[in-house]
Design a protein around this motif. Structure first.
Motif: not given
Length: 193
Positions: A129-139
């Motif tokens: 979940r942490v990977l997905v959330i921060w990936s959505i924001i950064g990417r």
């Protein structure tokens, strides 16, 4: 090698949105070609669809990050043991556990090889979940910023992005890091007060 990469880029470009989706997905887990090489020319040639392309690139990239996480989770540690010592792996894991969310965000936004961080997120047992959330924001921030530049500059966007985008994202990453450090300092001060 550079010649081969250009051939692959040209081949993927022929597939349009499907090529963009593939390269965006693959770049986040195992592929050496970043999606920007397709997103930018596709966006310039069809500016009415550039936001759609940025969306597709973001979604595919996040899905690829999930694959990278699984690669790290299932294969990463055994493979790394052949390259570096368990002690070093543990040290990197400790840092990644402590600063993982910011590492994911910064690598997702900047030209730092994102796939390394998605795989290390799996090795370090960062929650998916942490990977997905921060990936959505950064990417999302990265690809929609490129789309916005294309919308504003049109055909000149390619030159502007080639000359300035790396510096813009590195400055953005530095700002994120400084804000995060300030947050940690304030948080620590409030705990001791």
């Amino acid at each position: 090698m550079s010649e081969m990469i250009h051939v692959i880029e040209a081949w993927l470009m022929e597939y349009g949105v499907f090529g963009l989706f593939f390269v965006s997905f693959a770049d986040s887990s195992f592929f050496p070609i970043p999606p920007d090489v397709l997103l930018i020319p596709m966006g310039i040639s069809n500016p009415d669809s550039v936001l759609w392309y940025a969306f597709i690139t973001t979604v595919a990239s996040v899905l690829g990050a999930i694959l990278g996480w699984f690669i790290g989770k299932k294969l990463g540690r055994p493979v790394l043991r052949y390259i570096i010592s368990e002690e070093r792996i543990q040290k990197v894991e400790d840092y990644f556990t402590k600063y993982g969310a910011m590492a994911i965000l910064i690598s997702a936004f900047t030209p730092i090889p994102y796939k390394v961080f998605t795989i290390f997120a799996g090795i370090s047992n960062i929650r998916l979940r942490v990977l997905v959330i921060w990936s959505i924001i950064g990417r999302g921030a990265r690809f929609f910023l490129e789309a916005a530049i294309i919308m504003v500059l049109g055909a000149q966007a390619k030159t502007f992005i080639e000359e300035n985008f790396t510096m813009l994202t590195l400055i953005g990453g530095l700002v994120i890091l400084v804000v995060y450090v300030i947050y940690l300092v304030i948080k620590k001060r409030n705990k001791t007060a």
